[in-house]
Design a protein around this motif. Sequence first.
Motif, PDB file in Angstrom:
ATOM      1  N   ALA A   1      -5.696  -8.202   9.811  1.00  0.00           N
ATOM      2  CA  ALA A   1      -5.127  -7.145   8.980  1.00  0.00           C
ATOM      3  C   ALA A   1      -6.232  -6.335   8.331  1.00  0.00           C
ATOM      4  CB  ALA A   1      -4.227  -7.747   7.906  1.00  0.00           C
ATOM      5  N   SER A   2      -6.003  -5.044   8.247  1.00  0.00           N
ATOM      6  CA  SER A   2      -6.948  -4.161   7.570  1.00  0.00           C
ATOM      7  C   SER A   2      -6.177  -3.069   6.841  1.00  0.00           C
ATOM      8  CB  SER A   2      -7.940  -3.554   8.561  1.00  0.00           C
ATOM      9  OG  SER A   2      -7.255  -2.760   9.512  1.00  0.00           O
ATOM     10  N   GLY A   3      -6.862  -2.404   5.925  1.00  0.00           N
ATOM     11  CA  GLY A   3      -6.214  -1.336   5.169  1.00  0.00           C
ATOM     12  C   GLY A   3      -5.955  -1.763   3.736  1.00  0.00           C
ATOM     13  N   SER A   4      -4.771  -1.447   3.243  1.00  0.00           N
ATOM     14  CA  SER A   4      -4.425  -1.713   1.837  1.00  0.00           C
ATOM     15  C   SER A   4      -3.913  -3.141   1.689  1.00  0.00           C
ATOM     16  CB  SER A   4      -3.375  -0.710   1.367  1.00  0.00           C
ATOM     17  OG  SER A   4      -3.834   0.614   1.493  1.00  0.00           O
ATOM     18  N   ILE A   5      -4.832  -4.081   1.637  1.00  0.00           N
ATOM     19  CA  ILE A   5      -4.462  -5.496   1.559  1.00  0.00           C
ATOM     20  C   ILE A   5      -3.954  -5.818   0.151  1.00  0.00           C
ATOM     21  CG2 ILE A   5      -5.282  -7.852   1.796  1.00  0.00           C
ATOM     22  CD1 ILE A   5      -5.161  -6.269   4.415  1.00  0.00           C
ATOM     23  N   PHE A   6      -2.837  -6.505   0.076  1.00  0.00           N
ATOM     24  CA  PHE A   6      -2.249  -6.906  -1.192  1.00  0.00           C
ATOM     25  C   PHE A   6      -2.825  -8.236  -1.642  1.00  0.00           C
ATOM     26  CE2 PHE A   6       1.182  -3.822  -1.604  1.00  0.00           C
ATOM     27  CZ  PHE A   6       1.251  -3.322  -0.319  1.00  0.00           C
TER      28      PHE A   6
END
Length: 120
Positions: free
Chosen positions: A24-29
């Motif tokens: 996963a990449s991007g806006s990680i919660f």
Amino acid sequence: QVQLVESGGGLVQAGGSLRLSCAASGSIFSINAMGWHRQAPGKQRELVASITNGDSTNYADSVKGRFTISRDNAKNTVYLQMNSLKPEDTAVYYCNYRGWSMDKVTYNYWGQGTQVTVSS
């Protein structure tokens, strides 16, 4: 937005093993769960296994004892080790990422899917 990149599907004989990965990449919660669902032809998509970033796991009864889900939080990557594969495990496997914001909104993302085929 969260982007998911899957790898590791393929063709294997019954009794064999495969390992799926999903990064996963991007806006990680900060609070999230990752997992795998699968969909066989003519059937509904079903949960295979999931794992939270606190390492709490959940498995479908049909894969308990054969599949193991794990994750590397530093890499935002989830793995699915599949052993003792059966022809009925044949399906497209989809990576799933769920994140929860501070205001308790749930965000849900899916990978593109990877084919797993188990021959008898």
